[in-house]
Design an enzyme around this catalytic site. Structure first.
Site, PDB file in Angstrom:
ATOM      1  N   TYR A 117     -12.836  -2.136  -3.293  1.00  0.00           N
ATOM      2  CA  TYR A 117     -13.271  -2.188  -1.891  1.00  0.00           C
ATOM      3  C   TYR A 117     -14.787  -2.061  -1.742  1.00  0.00           C
ATOM      4  O   TYR A 117     -15.263  -1.688  -0.668  1.00  0.00           O
ATOM      5  CB  TYR A 117     -12.573  -1.091  -1.082  1.00  0.00           C
ATOM      6  N   LYS A 171       0.817  -1.224   0.000  1.00  0.00           N
ATOM      7  CA  LYS A 171       0.000   0.000   0.000  1.00  0.00           C
ATOM      8  C   LYS A 171       0.858   1.287   0.000  1.00  0.00           C
ATOM      9  O   LYS A 171       2.074   1.232   0.220  1.00  0.00           O
ATOM     10  CB  LYS A 171      -0.907  -0.033   1.236  1.00  0.00           C
ATOM     11  N   HIS A 217      -2.343  -5.455   1.701  1.00  0.00           N
ATOM     12  CA  HIS A 217      -3.642  -6.112   1.559  1.00  0.00           C
ATOM     13  C   HIS A 217      -3.403  -7.561   1.161  1.00  0.00           C
ATOM     14  O   HIS A 217      -2.472  -7.846   0.409  1.00  0.00           O
ATOM     15  CB  HIS A 217      -4.469  -5.439   0.443  1.00  0.00           C
ATOM     16  N   GLU A 226     -10.190 -10.539  -7.028  1.00  0.00           N
ATOM     17  CA  GLU A 226      -9.191  -9.478  -6.918  1.00  0.00           C
ATOM     18  C   GLU A 226      -8.068  -9.655  -7.946  1.00  0.00           C
ATOM     19  O   GLU A 226      -7.574  -8.674  -8.502  1.00  0.00           O
ATOM     20  CB  GLU A 226      -8.642  -9.456  -5.485  1.00  0.00           C
TER      21      GLU A 226
HETATM   22  P1  DAT Z   1      -7.961  -6.413   6.066  1.00  0.00           P
HETATM   23  O1  DAT Z   1      -7.178  -5.466   5.176  1.00  0.00           O
HETATM   24  O2  DAT Z   1      -7.141  -6.883   7.229  1.00  0.00           O
HETATM   25  O3  DAT Z   1      -8.615  -7.529   5.305  1.00  0.00           O
HETATM   26  P2  DAT Z   1     -10.604  -5.188   6.221  1.00  0.00           P
HETATM   27  O4  DAT Z   1     -10.937  -5.954   4.990  1.00  0.00           O
HETATM   28  O5  DAT Z   1     -11.521  -5.292   7.382  1.00  0.00           O
HETATM   29  O6  DAT Z   1      -9.129  -5.532   6.735  1.00  0.00           O
HETATM   30  O7  DAT Z   1     -10.502  -3.639   5.864  1.00  0.00           O
HETATM   31  C1  DAT Z   1      -9.907  -3.219   4.647  1.00  0.00           C
HETATM   32  C2  DAT Z   1      -8.983  -2.062   4.949  1.00  0.00           C
HETATM   33  O8  DAT Z   1      -9.742  -0.944   5.407  1.00  0.00           O
HETATM   34  C3  DAT Z   1      -7.961  -2.315   6.072  1.00  0.00           C
HETATM   35  O9  DAT Z   1      -6.810  -2.963   5.619  1.00  0.00           O
HETATM   36  C4  DAT Z   1      -7.666  -0.920   6.524  1.00  0.00           C
HETATM   37  C5  DAT Z   1      -9.002  -0.216   6.375  1.00  0.00           C
HETATM   38  N1  DAT Z   1      -9.744  -0.240   7.644  1.00  0.00           N
HETATM   39  C6  DAT Z   1     -10.421  -1.273   8.194  1.00  0.00           C
HETATM   40  N2  DAT Z   1     -10.987  -0.947   9.353  1.00  0.00           N
HETATM   41  C7  DAT Z   1     -10.660   0.353   9.562  1.00  0.00           C
HETATM   42  C8  DAT Z   1     -10.928   1.288  10.594  1.00  0.00           C
HETATM   43  N3  DAT Z   1     -11.658   0.941  11.669  1.00  0.00           N
HETATM   44  N4  DAT Z   1     -10.416   2.541  10.469  1.00  0.00           N
HETATM   45  C9  DAT Z   1      -9.679   2.899   9.394  1.00  0.00           C
HETATM   46  N5  DAT Z   1      -9.394   2.072   8.373  1.00  0.00           N
HETATM   47  C10 DAT Z   1      -9.869   0.811   8.469  1.00  0.00           C
HETATM   48 MG    MG Z   2     -10.091  -7.465   3.842  1.00  0.00          MG
END
Ligand code: DAT
Ligand code: MG
Length: 140
Positions: free
Chosen positions: A51, A11, A117, A128
């Site tokens: 996303y 990232k 990611h 993806e």
């Molecule tokens: P991961 O990347 O571990 O699969 P995720 O799919 O729940 O996590 O979320 C995608 C991305 O979004 C994550 O890498 C960072 C961001 N993100 C998730 N929860 C967040 C939060 N509470 N505040 C800020 N960014 C967040």
């Molecule tokens: Mg995720």
């Protein structure tokens, strides 16, 4: 033994700090092979599409801003149980909760700026990879 492919992104917080090689070293040390890799700058549209499962979450706008703020390195990783293995190698979303030695523990700045990611399931991996690579760009 199941050889799988997963989708990875290094990232903007990591490309900005010039640590893509350090991240790749952890990936390769874990036994995952980088079978496709390209540095790109995503459009807003690409980030929103990628996303879209998070579209209703409070952090969606911030996440799409961040992911389009600087170049990213998109990758396909191959190996035994690559999907689950890479999730382990990455560590928890929040670096404060990530295990020692994981990429996020080593490098992530915050829950948002968390360096990498990785796909969370075979269905996500397939989607993806297809969104970001053509078949001919993946050389196993
Ligand atoms: P991961 O990347 O571990 O699969 P995720 O799919 O729940 O996590 O979320 C995608 C991305 O979004 C994550 O890498 C960072 C961001 N993100 C998730 N929860 C967040 C939060 N509470 N505040 C800020 N960014 C967040
Ligand atoms: Mg995720």
């Amino acid at each position: 033994m199941t050889i799988e492919r997963t989708f990875s992104i290094i990232k903007p917080d990591a490309t900005n700090r010039n640590i893509t090689g350090a991240v790749n070293a952890v990936i390769e040390k874990a036994g995952l092979r980088i079978v496709a890799q390209k540095r790109v700058l995503w459009s807003r549209e690409q980030a929103e599409k990628f996303y879209e499962e998070h579209a209703q979450r409070s952090f969606y706008g911030e996440l799409c801003d961040f992911m389009t703020s600087a170049p990213i390195v998109c990758q396909v990783l191959e190996g035994e149980n690559a999907i689950a293995k890479y999730r382990e190698v990455m560590g928890a979303t929040d670096p404060a909760e990530a295990a020692e030695g994981t990429i996020r523990k080593l490098f992530a700045l915050s829950k948002g700026e968390n360096s990498v990611h990785g796909s969370d399931s075979p269905t996500s991996a397939q989607r993806e990879i297809a969104l970001n690579f053509s078949d001919s760009e993946i050389v196993g």
